[in-house]
Design a protein around this motif. Sequence first.
Motif, PDB file in Angstrom:
ATOM      1  N   ALA A  93       0.914  -1.337   0.033  1.00 49.62           N
ATOM      2  CA  ALA A  93      -0.045   0.007   0.215  1.00 49.62           C
ATOM      3  C   ALA A  93       0.931   1.305   0.100  1.00 49.62           C
ATOM      4  N   TYR A  94       2.096   1.162   0.455  1.00 48.97           N
ATOM      5  CA  TYR A  94       3.112   2.358   0.259  1.00 48.97           C
ATOM      6  C   TYR A  94       3.562   2.592  -1.347  1.00 48.97           C
ATOM      7  N   ILE A  95       3.372   1.607  -1.985  1.00 51.52           N
ATOM      8  CA  ILE A  95       3.607   1.651  -3.454  1.00 51.52           C
ATOM      9  C   ILE A  95       2.443   1.876  -4.179  1.00 51.52           C
ATOM     10  N   ALA A  96       1.403   1.216  -4.178  1.00 50.76           N
ATOM     11  CA  ALA A  96       0.060   1.394  -4.962  1.00 50.76           C
ATOM     12  C   ALA A  96      -0.613   2.650  -4.919  1.00 50.76           C
ATOM     13  N   ASN A  97      -1.063   3.163  -5.918  1.00 52.48           N
ATOM     14  CA  ASN A  97      -1.977   4.350  -5.705  1.00 52.48           C
ATOM     15  C   ASN A  97      -3.417   4.266  -5.225  1.00 52.48           C
ATOM     16  N   GLU A  98      -4.173   4.892  -5.022  1.00 55.85           N
ATOM     17  CA  GLU A  98      -5.526   4.845  -4.235  1.00 55.85           C
ATOM     18  C   GLU A  98      -6.250   3.744  -4.824  1.00 55.85           C
ATOM     19  N   ASP A  99      -5.977   3.186  -6.477  1.00 59.17           N
ATOM     20  CA  ASP A  99      -6.793   2.473  -6.831  1.00 59.17           C
ATOM     21  C   ASP A  99      -5.934   1.228  -6.973  1.00 59.17           C
ATOM     22  N   GLY A 100      -4.897   1.153  -6.380  1.00 56.86           N
ATOM     23  CA  GLY A 100      -4.303  -0.028  -6.258  1.00 56.86           C
ATOM     24  C   GLY A 100      -3.131  -0.468  -7.487  1.00 56.86           C
ATOM     25  N   ILE A 101      -2.759   0.663  -8.043  1.00 57.49           N
ATOM     26  CA  ILE A 101      -2.085   0.403  -9.450  1.00 57.49           C
ATOM     27  C   ILE A 101      -1.022   0.869  -9.293  1.00 57.49           C
ATOM     28  N   PHE A 102       0.232   0.207  -9.786  1.00 60.69           N
ATOM     29  CA  PHE A 102       1.677   0.714 -10.179  1.00 60.69           C
ATOM     30  C   PHE A 102       2.175  -0.215 -11.158  1.00 60.69           C
ATOM     31  N   GLN A 103       3.476   0.164 -11.505  1.00 59.97           N
ATOM     32  CA  GLN A 103       3.964  -0.459 -12.576  1.00 59.97           C
ATOM     33  C   GLN A 103       5.563  -0.780 -12.518  1.00 59.97           C
ATOM     34  N   ILE A 104       5.706  -2.050 -13.025  1.00 65.20           N
ATOM     35  CA  ILE A 104       6.968  -2.678 -12.999  1.00 65.20           C
ATOM     36  C   ILE A 104       7.481  -2.839 -14.298  1.00 65.20           C
ATOM     37  N   GLY A 105       8.668  -2.224 -15.131  1.00 67.09           N
ATOM     38  CA  GLY A 105       8.807  -2.203 -16.446  1.00 67.09           C
ATOM     39  C   GLY A 105       7.614  -1.894 -17.343  1.00 67.09           C
ATOM     40  N   ASN A 106       7.296  -2.766 -18.132  1.00 69.38           N
ATOM     41  CA  ASN A 106       6.342  -2.575 -19.077  1.00 69.38           C
ATOM     42  C   ASN A 106       5.018  -3.096 -18.562  1.00 69.38           C
ATOM     43  N   LYS A 107       5.052  -3.785 -17.314  1.00 71.33           N
ATOM     44  CA  LYS A 107       3.610  -4.374 -16.703  1.00 71.33           C
ATOM     45  C   LYS A 107       2.985  -3.386 -15.876  1.00 71.33           C
ATOM     46  N   ILE A 108       1.776  -3.157 -16.227  1.00 70.46           N
ATOM     47  CA  ILE A 108       0.763  -2.390 -15.287  1.00 70.46           C
ATOM     48  C   ILE A 108       0.145  -3.274 -14.361  1.00 70.46           C
ATOM     49  N   CYS A 109       0.390  -3.052 -13.134  1.00 74.26           N
ATOM     50  CA  CYS A 109      -0.266  -3.993 -11.919  1.00 74.26           C
ATOM     51  C   CYS A 109      -1.365  -3.313 -11.300  1.00 74.26           C
ATOM     52  N   ARG A 110      -2.351  -4.158 -10.798  1.00 76.99           N
ATOM     53  CA  ARG A 110      -3.181  -3.464  -9.911  1.00 76.99           C
ATOM     54  C   ARG A 110      -3.509  -4.718  -8.630  1.00 76.99           C
ATOM     55  N   ILE A 111      -3.380  -4.210  -7.449  1.00 69.49           N
ATOM     56  CA  ILE A 111      -3.853  -5.127  -6.418  1.00 69.49           C
ATOM     57  C   ILE A 111      -4.984  -4.745  -5.596  1.00 69.49           C
ATOM     58  N   SER A 112      -5.817  -5.747  -5.467  1.00 74.56           N
ATOM     59  CA  SER A 112      -7.210  -5.612  -4.880  1.00 74.56           C
ATOM     60  C   SER A 112      -7.289  -6.494  -3.805  1.00 74.56           C
ATOM     61  N   TYR A 113      -8.477  -6.638  -3.106  1.00 77.93           N
ATOM     62  CA  TYR A 113      -8.456  -7.420  -2.028  1.00 77.93           C
ATOM     63  C   TYR A 113      -8.509  -8.721  -2.309  1.00 77.93           C
ATOM     64  N   ASP A 114      -9.215  -9.090  -3.538  1.00 77.00           N
ATOM     65  CA  ASP A 114      -9.378 -10.579  -3.794  1.00 77.00           C
ATOM     66  C   ASP A 114      -8.195 -10.909  -4.852  1.00 77.00           C
ATOM     67  N   TYR A 115      -7.728 -10.200  -5.736  1.00 76.16           N
ATOM     68  CA  TYR A 115      -6.797 -10.574  -6.735  1.00 76.16           C
ATOM     69  C   TYR A 115      -5.624  -9.432  -7.114  1.00 76.16           C
ATOM     70  N   TYR A 116      -4.732  -9.940  -7.554  1.00 74.98           N
ATOM     71  CA  TYR A 116      -3.671  -9.265  -8.344  1.00 74.98           C
ATOM     72  C   TYR A 116      -3.719  -9.468  -9.572  1.00 74.98           C
ATOM     73  N   TYR A 117      -3.787  -8.174 -10.355  1.00 72.93           N
ATOM     74  CA  TYR A 117      -3.851  -7.861 -11.851  1.00 72.93           C
ATOM     75  C   TYR A 117      -2.620  -7.625 -12.620  1.00 72.93           C
ATOM     76  N   GLU A 118      -2.191  -8.021 -13.637  1.00 79.09           N
ATOM     77  CA  GLU A 118      -1.281  -7.506 -14.442  1.00 79.09           C
ATOM     78  C   GLU A 118      -1.323  -7.535 -16.098  1.00 79.09           C
ATOM     79  N   ILE A 119      -1.320  -6.250 -16.470  1.00 78.91           N
ATOM     80  CA  ILE A 119      -1.434  -6.007 -17.809  1.00 78.91           C
ATOM     81  C   ILE A 119      -0.010  -6.227 -18.436  1.00 78.91           C
ATOM     82  N   THR A 120       0.205  -7.316 -19.126  1.00 76.54           N
ATOM     83  CA  THR A 120       1.644  -7.793 -19.354  1.00 76.54           C
ATOM     84  C   THR A 120       2.276  -7.101 -20.741  1.00 76.54           C
ATOM     85  N   ASP A 121       1.133  -6.311 -21.483  1.00 73.81           N
ATOM     86  CA  ASP A 121       1.593  -5.610 -22.533  1.00 73.81           C
ATOM     87  C   ASP A 121       1.882  -4.228 -22.647  1.00 73.81           C
TER      88      ASP A 121
END
Length: 206
Positions: A146-174
């Motif tokens: 939560a120190y890394i994610a924004n208020e919507d749970g989103i952050f980015q690693i390289g070219n991958k856009i990620c989101r953390i929610s209570y139930d799931y971790y999402y990753e836009i790989t492209d």
Amino acid sequence: TNNKWGNLMSIKYMNMKRIIFFLFAIVLLQSCQKDVSNELNDNKDNQSLYEKASILVINDRLSFKDTTTFNEHLQWIFENQDNPELIKSFNDERNYESMLVVYETGINLESISDFDNYLKTHPNSFYAIDVDGSVFYEMPSPAVLAYIANEDGIFQIGNKICRISYDYYYEITDGDESKIPLLFLPKEDISDNSIFINKTHDESDR
């Protein structure tokens, strides 16, 4: 009746099962990377470490150059959880507001009506849990992330856009930003093959 204080202790004492599932998601993330070293920087001088790191704020999300940079920053947060002001100052220097700050701001509001209004404008930083008819609010993310994610749970690693929610971790790989709205849909409604989804904890955590 809404109980805005929720589970405040979860900020400092995180649910261990959720941590395990979160770390599992990160392992899967790392397995998708090529030619990445798992060795952490041994330099304990934080200022020197982050002068060399490639961490930027892009479209209101924290963006890391690569998995190694992300791992170093995550390790630094783990090591400094007892000094939250140091971690927050890192974000403040970049004019970045994390999910944890948004959550704490809401939880510390004195008025229930103020909190309800705040919740309407920052819904993705809170997760409601019903316990015997009372509603408690937790962060959707483990505190370290939560120190890394924004208020919507989103952050980015390289070219991958990620989101953390209570139930799931999402990753836009492209890395396609136009797909970010898909990360807020129910899991069963996401059919894009470029979006990786992994559970963050099992049903026994509920």
